[in-house]
Design a protein around this motif. Structure first.
Motif, PDB file in Angstrom:
ATOM      1  N   UNK A 116       0.824  -1.209   0.000  1.00 46.95           N
ATOM      2  CA  UNK A 116       0.000   0.000   0.000  1.00 46.95           C
ATOM      3  C   UNK A 116       0.861   1.263   0.000  1.00 46.95           C
ATOM      4  N   UNK A 117       2.167   1.121  -0.172  1.00 48.85           N
ATOM      5  CA  UNK A 117       3.038   2.288  -0.296  1.00 48.85           C
ATOM      6  C   UNK A 117       2.733   2.989  -1.621  1.00 48.85           C
ATOM      7  N   UNK A 118       2.933   4.317  -1.659  1.00 52.81           N
ATOM      8  CA  UNK A 118       2.761   5.020  -2.933  1.00 52.81           C
ATOM      9  C   UNK A 118       3.876   4.627  -3.876  1.00 52.81           C
ATOM     10  N   UNK A 119       3.571   4.493  -5.137  1.00 52.88           N
ATOM     11  CA  UNK A 119       4.605   4.154  -6.103  1.00 52.88           C
ATOM     12  C   UNK A 119       4.056   4.237  -7.506  1.00 52.88           C
ATOM     13  N   UNK A 120       4.936   4.052  -8.475  1.00 51.76           N
ATOM     14  CA  UNK A 120       4.505   4.103  -9.865  1.00 51.76           C
ATOM     15  C   UNK A 120       3.992   2.731 -10.301  1.00 51.76           C
ATOM     16  N   UNK A 121       3.334   2.719 -11.445  1.00 53.72           N
ATOM     17  CA  UNK A 121       2.839   1.459 -11.990  1.00 53.72           C
ATOM     18  C   UNK A 121       4.005   0.541 -12.338  1.00 53.72           C
ATOM     19  N   UNK A 122       5.149   1.149 -12.736  1.00 59.95           N
ATOM     20  CA  UNK A 122       6.315   0.336 -13.076  1.00 59.95           C
ATOM     21  C   UNK A 122       6.827  -0.406 -11.849  1.00 59.95           C
ATOM     22  N   UNK A 123       6.870   0.279 -10.700  1.00 61.15           N
ATOM     23  CA  UNK A 123       7.366  -0.408  -9.504  1.00 61.15           C
ATOM     24  C   UNK A 123       6.384  -1.500  -9.072  1.00 61.15           C
ATOM     25  N   UNK A 124       5.083  -1.297  -9.335  1.00 61.99           N
ATOM     26  CA  UNK A 124       4.100  -2.353  -9.029  1.00 61.99           C
ATOM     27  C   UNK A 124       4.363  -3.578  -9.907  1.00 61.99           C
ATOM     28  N   UNK A 125       4.670  -3.333 -11.171  1.00 62.52           N
ATOM     29  CA  UNK A 125       4.952  -4.465 -12.087  1.00 62.52           C
ATOM     30  C   UNK A 125       6.260  -5.153 -11.697  1.00 62.52           C
ATOM     31  N   UNK A 126       7.250  -4.352 -11.270  1.00 61.08           N
ATOM     32  CA  UNK A 126       8.526  -4.938 -10.836  1.00 61.08           C
ATOM     33  C   UNK A 126       8.299  -5.859  -9.635  1.00 61.08           C
ATOM     34  N   UNK A 127       7.527  -5.381  -8.678  1.00 63.37           N
ATOM     35  CA  UNK A 127       7.244  -6.184  -7.490  1.00 63.37           C
ATOM     36  C   UNK A 127       6.488  -7.457  -7.866  1.00 63.37           C
ATOM     37  N   UNK A 128       5.577  -7.316  -8.834  1.00 67.50           N
ATOM     38  CA  UNK A 128       4.759  -8.474  -9.241  1.00 67.50           C
ATOM     39  C   UNK A 128       5.633  -9.601  -9.785  1.00 67.50           C
ATOM     40  N   UNK A 129       6.814  -9.262 -10.282  1.00 67.60           N
ATOM     41  CA  UNK A 129       7.679 -10.301 -10.843  1.00 67.60           C
ATOM     42  C   UNK A 129       8.155 -11.277  -9.758  1.00 67.60           C
ATOM     43  N   UNK A 130       8.459 -10.734  -8.564  1.00 68.83           N
ATOM     44  CA  UNK A 130       8.888 -11.650  -7.487  1.00 68.83           C
ATOM     45  C   UNK A 130       7.783 -11.939  -6.483  1.00 68.83           C
ATOM     46  N   UNK A 131       6.661 -11.232  -6.580  1.00 69.40           N
ATOM     47  CA  UNK A 131       5.529 -11.519  -5.685  1.00 69.40           C
ATOM     48  C   UNK A 131       4.238 -11.555  -6.512  1.00 69.40           C
TER      49      UNK A 131
END
Lengths: 275, 275
Positions: free
Chosen positions: B84-99
Motif C-alpha cells: 500500500x506504499x505510494x509508487x509508480x505502476x512500473x514499480x508495481x509491475x517490478x514487485x509483481x515479478x517476485x511476488x
C-alpha cells in the motif's frame, strides 16, 4: 409603455432557455435578438423590433448576449437591468455606473439546466432590485444574492469556471494516463467522483486557511505532495504521455516552504503578474 | 511461524492508522517499523525485531512505507504481500515479478479516514488474494478490486491525485481572485462545491467521449471556453494577481479544433512528451 413582466434581450442558447423558463413560469415576456427568427419557437413571447422597444416593454430587463458592449448603449432606459451575459468584474462595475439600480448576474449552469435545481445563478448589485424580482429569478434556477458590489457575481463566476476547467483538466489528464496503459475512462469515473468528493470535503478548511493566511498541513505537507508529483511525472514519462500538466503542477510549488499544507499555493496564485 | 492474522510493515501516519483499524476490527497484528517506538500506542500489537520476522509472522503482509525499494528485498518470504506504499505502476509491475500472488494497492484517503467509509482503497493483482482477504481489507475502508494487472492500482491513484491537485489549484486560484477584490474565501465554498458537483455530473459523458475518441461539444464548444479563459486572464490582470494558471489553461487549448467540446484536450494530455 410596459406591457409585459420581463424582457429578455439575446436569444442564443442561454437567452432562449431563460425566456422559455420565464414563459413556463407564467410570466409575460418580450424578446429581442440581433438576428431575427430566434423567437420562432417561443410561443406566447412578444417580439420587439428594436432593443429600445424591448427595454421599455417591461420593468425587468434580462440581458444575455455574447457581446454586451455591443448593445450596452441601447439599454439605458431599462428600469431594472439584469445583465446575465458573461463578463469581467470591471465591465460589471462600468455598467453599474449608468445602471446603479440594476444587477449583474452569472449563470452557473448549461442552458439545459435553466429552470431546474441544477442551475445556480448568482446576483450582485442593488439589493432592492433583487428582492423585488426574486420570485422571477427563482424560475430560472437557484438564485443567490452575493452583495451590493456589482462586481461580485462576475468574480465568483470567474472563480468557479477556473475551478471547473482545472477539474476537467485533472480528469482528462487521468484518462490519458489510463488510456496509455490500455485502460478505458468509463471505469475511472466512480473513483474520480470519489476523489472529487473527498477534496470537496476539504475546501471549507482550506478556505479558512486562506482567510487566515496560515497554512498548516491538513491532509499532507507540500513536500509529500511534491514527492508524489515527481512520481506522476515519472509515471507519465514511462507511459509515454505528455508531462506538461504534472510539470506545471510541480512548478507551482517551487519557492514555497514545503512544511506547509497545500493551501500555501494561494500565495503563488495571488501574487502580482510576472513575479 | 505464523502467529498473527496480519503484519503491518511501516508505522508512519498511514501505516499506524492501518494497524489501528485492523486491531479495532479484532485482527491480531504484527508490526515492524524502521525506527522503533512507533508501536508504543498500538496496544495488543506484536512487535517484530526484523522485517524477516515480521514477514513470516502472518499470512497477510501489508506494507506502507515511504521508500518501498529500501525494504523490498527483505519481504520475499511473504505469502501474500500487499503493497500500500505510494509508487509508480512500473514499480508495481517490478514487485509483481517476485511476488505474483500479491496485490498492489493505493489508498485514496488521509490517515484520519482509514477505517471509515471516507476511505477508498483500490487493489490490483492476484484475484484470489483479494478474495481471500477482502473482509480484512474492508476494515480499512471501501475496498475496490481493479483487475489482475498489478499496475492498475498505481495508475488509478496517479489519475486521482492529479485530479485532486488540479481541483485544489482551481479552488485556490479562485480564492486568490476573490481576495484581490477584498472578498473572503469562506463564502465561496458553497458555490465552489456546487460548481464541482455540476462538473462531476459531466464526467461520465466526457469519459465516453474519451473512450470513443470523438468530442462533440456538450456544455459548450472549446471556442466558447477559450473566450472565457481570455476573460479570466483579463480579470486576473485587472485584479493584479498572477496570470500564470489561466494562461496555462489557455495554452493547453492551442492547436485544437475549437468547434469540439472540452474533452478534446485529452489528445493534448495523451500525446508523447515534448511534442
Amino acid at each position: 409603455m410596459q406591457t409585459t413582466d420581463v424582457t429578455v434581450i439575446g436569444l442564443g442558447l442561454m437567452g432562449h432557455a431563460l425566456a422559455r423558463a420565464l414563459l413556463a413560469g407564467g410570466r409575460t415576456v418580450t424578446v429581442w435578438n440581433r438576428t431575427p427568427g430566434k423567437a420562432d419557437d417561443l410561443a406566447g413571447a412578444q417580439r420587439a423590433a428594436t432593443p429600445e422597444e424591448a427595454v421599455t416593454a417591461s420593468e425587468l430587463v434580462v440581458v444575455c448576449v455574447s457581446d454586451f458592449a455591443a448593445v450596452a448603449d441601447r439599454l439605458g432606459k431599462a428600469v431594472t437591468l439584469v445583465n446575465l451575459s458573461s463578463g469581467t468584474s470591471q465591465s460589471a462595475r462600468d455598467t453599474a455606473r449608468w445602471a446603479p439600480d440594476g444587477l449583474d448576474g452569472a449563470i452557473m449552469a448549461a442552458p439545459g439546466g435553466i429552470g431546474t435545481a441544477d442551475a445556480t445563478i448568482v446576483y450582485s448589485g442593488d439589493r432592492a432590485a433583487f428582492d423585488r424580482h426574486e420570485a422571477t429569478f427563482a424560475l430560472l434556477g437557484g438564485a443567490v444574492y452575493l452583495g451590493e458590489d456589482h462586481a461580485l457575481a462576475a468574480l465568483h463566476e470567474m472563480a468557479v469556471v477556473s475551478l471547473m476547467w482545472n477539474l476537467l483538466n485533472g480528469f482528462l489528464h487521468g484518462t490519458a494516463l489510463l488510456r496509455a496503459a490500455g485502460v478505458g475512462a468509463a471505469g475511472y469515473v466512480p473513483l474520480a467522483a470519489k476523489g472529487v468528493e473527498t477534496v470537496t470535503g476539504w475546501l471549507a478548511a482550506y478556505a479558512d486557511q486562506v482567510d487566515a493566511g496560515d497554512f498548516p498541513p491538513l491532509d499532507a505537507t507540500l513536500d509529500v505532495h511534491v514527492a508524489a508529483m515527481d512520481h506522476l511525472i515519472e509515471e507519465s514519462r514511462h507511459l509515454g504521455v505528455a508531462t506538461e500538466l504534472p510539470e506545471f503542477l510541480r512548478s507551482l510549488t517551487s519557492g514555497i516552504d514545503g512544511s506547509q499544507g497545500y493551501a500555501a499555493l494561494v500565495e503563488r496564485f495571488g501574487r502580482p503578474p510576472g513575479r
